[in-house]
Write a protein that holds these residues in place. Sequence first.
Motif, PDB file in Angstrom:
ATOM      1  N   LEU A   1      75.179  31.712 -14.816  1.00  0.00           N
ATOM      2  CA  LEU A   1      75.463  32.453 -14.950  1.00  0.00           C
ATOM      3  C   LEU A   1      74.680  33.319 -13.249  1.00  0.00           C
ATOM      4  O   LEU A   1      74.552  33.517 -12.809  1.00  0.00           O
ATOM      5  CB  LEU A   1      75.215  33.760 -16.113  1.00  0.00           C
ATOM      6  N   ASP A   2      76.259  34.947 -13.238  1.00  0.00           N
ATOM      7  CA  ASP A   2      75.734  35.270 -12.151  1.00  0.00           C
ATOM      8  C   ASP A   2      74.646  35.716 -11.849  1.00  0.00           C
ATOM      9  O   ASP A   2      73.347  36.169 -13.149  1.00  0.00           O
ATOM     10  CB  ASP A   2      76.492  36.102 -11.660  1.00  0.00           C
ATOM     11  N   ASP A   3      73.512  36.287 -10.649  1.00  0.00           N
ATOM     12  CA  ASP A   3      72.620  36.962 -10.554  1.00  0.00           C
ATOM     13  C   ASP A   3      72.452  37.501 -11.048  1.00  0.00           C
ATOM     14  O   ASP A   3      71.775  37.995 -11.853  1.00  0.00           O
ATOM     15  CB  ASP A   3      71.957  36.834  -8.873  1.00  0.00           C
ATOM     16  N   ALA A   4      73.354  38.964 -10.532  1.00  0.00           N
ATOM     17  CA  ALA A   4      72.812  39.844 -12.051  1.00  0.00           C
ATOM     18  C   ALA A   4      73.361  40.251 -13.292  1.00  0.00           C
ATOM     19  O   ALA A   4      72.465  40.688 -13.971  1.00  0.00           O
ATOM     20  CB  ALA A   4      74.744  41.255 -11.570  1.00  0.00           C
ATOM     21  N   THR A   5      73.728  39.212 -13.889  1.00  0.00           N
ATOM     22  CA  THR A   5      74.010  39.073 -15.305  1.00  0.00           C
ATOM     23  C   THR A   5      72.290  39.117 -15.986  1.00  0.00           C
ATOM     24  O   THR A   5      72.122  38.886 -16.920  1.00  0.00           O
ATOM     25  CB  THR A   5      75.169  38.247 -16.194  1.00  0.00           C
ATOM     26  N   ILE A   6      71.620  37.735 -15.145  1.00  0.00           N
ATOM     27  CA  ILE A   6      70.477  37.202 -15.678  1.00  0.00           C
ATOM     28  C   ILE A   6      69.323  38.361 -15.231  1.00  0.00           C
ATOM     29  O   ILE A   6      68.998  38.097 -16.522  1.00  0.00           O
ATOM     30  CB  ILE A   6      69.844  35.863 -14.508  1.00  0.00           C
ATOM     31  N   ALA A   7      70.044  39.195 -14.054  1.00  0.00           N
ATOM     32  CA  ALA A   7      68.525  39.519 -13.803  1.00  0.00           C
ATOM     33  C   ALA A   7      68.780  41.765 -15.361  1.00  0.00           C
ATOM     34  O   ALA A   7      68.014  41.132 -15.985  1.00  0.00           O
ATOM     35  CB  ALA A   7      68.908  40.801 -12.718  1.00  0.00           C
ATOM     36  N   ASP A   8      70.370  41.846 -15.205  1.00  0.00           N
ATOM     37  CA  ASP A   8      70.621  42.463 -16.728  1.00  0.00           C
ATOM     38  C   ASP A   8      69.062  41.760 -18.172  1.00  0.00           C
ATOM     39  O   ASP A   8      68.742  42.454 -19.075  1.00  0.00           O
ATOM     40  CB  ASP A   8      71.445  42.378 -17.087  1.00  0.00           C
ATOM     41  N   MET A   9      69.828  40.402 -18.211  1.00  0.00           N
ATOM     42  CA  MET A   9      69.073  40.166 -19.567  1.00  0.00           C
ATOM     43  C   MET A   9      67.613  40.370 -19.786  1.00  0.00           C
ATOM     44  O   MET A   9      67.194  39.851 -19.674  1.00  0.00           O
ATOM     45  CB  MET A   9      69.404  38.225 -19.083  1.00  0.00           C
ATOM     46  N   LYS A  10      66.768  39.458 -18.585  1.00  0.00           N
ATOM     47  CA  LYS A  10      65.621  39.003 -17.946  1.00  0.00           C
ATOM     48  C   LYS A  10      65.090  40.398 -18.400  1.00  0.00           C
ATOM     49  O   LYS A  10      64.264  40.638 -18.888  1.00  0.00           O
ATOM     50  CB  LYS A  10      64.839  39.592 -16.271  1.00  0.00           C
ATOM     51  N   ALA A  11      65.813  41.585 -17.867  1.00  0.00           N
ATOM     52  CA  ALA A  11      65.158  43.122 -17.678  1.00  0.00           C
ATOM     53  C   ALA A  11      64.880  44.151 -19.521  1.00  0.00           C
ATOM     54  O   ALA A  11      63.940  44.396 -20.186  1.00  0.00           O
ATOM     55  CB  ALA A  11      66.080  44.180 -17.473  1.00  0.00           C
ATOM     56  N   LYS A  12      66.162  43.708 -20.330  1.00  0.00           N
ATOM     57  CA  LYS A  12      66.182  43.575 -21.534  1.00  0.00           C
ATOM     58  C   LYS A  12      65.232  42.804 -22.688  1.00  0.00           C
ATOM     59  O   LYS A  12      64.419  43.203 -23.376  1.00  0.00           O
ATOM     60  CB  LYS A  12      67.829  43.186 -21.742  1.00  0.00           C
ATOM     61  N   ARG A  13      64.940  41.529 -22.047  1.00  0.00           N
ATOM     62  CA  ARG A  13      64.020  41.013 -22.984  1.00  0.00           C
ATOM     63  C   ARG A  13      62.496  41.206 -22.307  1.00  0.00           C
ATOM     64  O   ARG A  13      61.728  41.264 -23.763  1.00  0.00           O
ATOM     65  CB  ARG A  13      63.864  39.302 -21.523  1.00  0.00           C
ATOM     66  N   GLU A  14      62.463  41.743 -21.308  1.00  0.00           N
ATOM     67  CA  GLU A  14      61.268  42.473 -21.128  1.00  0.00           C
ATOM     68  C   GLU A  14      60.806  44.008 -22.041  1.00  0.00           C
ATOM     69  O   GLU A  14      59.670  44.414 -22.388  1.00  0.00           O
ATOM     70  CB  GLU A  14      60.938  42.732 -19.347  1.00  0.00           C
ATOM     71  N   ARG A  15      62.177  44.830 -22.701  1.00  0.00           N
ATOM     72  CA  ARG A  15      61.840  45.974 -22.865  1.00  0.00           C
ATOM     73  C   ARG A  15      62.424  45.463 -24.359  1.00  0.00           C
ATOM     74  O   ARG A  15      61.547  46.241 -24.905  1.00  0.00           O
ATOM     75  CB  ARG A  15      63.081  46.269 -22.997  1.00  0.00           C
ATOM     76  N   ASP A  16      62.268  44.099 -24.507  1.00  0.00           N
ATOM     77  CA  ASP A  16      62.159  44.494 -25.697  1.00  0.00           C
ATOM     78  C   ASP A  16      61.050  44.049 -26.785  1.00  0.00           C
ATOM     79  O   ASP A  16      60.387  43.750 -27.589  1.00  0.00           O
ATOM     80  CB  ASP A  16      63.863  43.437 -26.575  1.00  0.00           C
TER      81      ASP A  16
END
Length: 126
Positions: free
Chosen positions: A74-89
């Motif tokens: 996936l593109d870098d922005a999507t991966i960054a969003d995914m990682k941020a959500k994972r940290e929040r969770d």
Amino acid sequence: MRTVGRNKFSQHEIDIIGKLLRLKCSGTRFQQKMIRHKLRVDFEFNISDFGEQGRSYGYDELQESIRRGAIKILDDATIADMKAKRERDKSRDAEMKKAERQESGETTQDWESVLKEWNEYYKNEE
């Protein structure tokens, strides 16, 4: 088969993972262990999620996993969003567990405050 780590990566991450897998295949046993640890911790990439039990997993197997769709790029922005959500969770889940333990009486203090009290007590003893 349930995956333990991630199966979605940026192209940049895949490039680094590929380099690490090449190094793993040519390294000593200790180097291989360190590389597998780096893959798990830094990239949440678990070889066991994509490889066959008892078989070596290297760069060619990585490319095969991508080709068959087990690994998605996936593109870098999507991966960054995914990682941020994972940290929040993770943070939310940790707070919920802490609250549940306190409500059930399992713990009355968190370990950080107990450690602080312990250190202050023994510092005053000296």
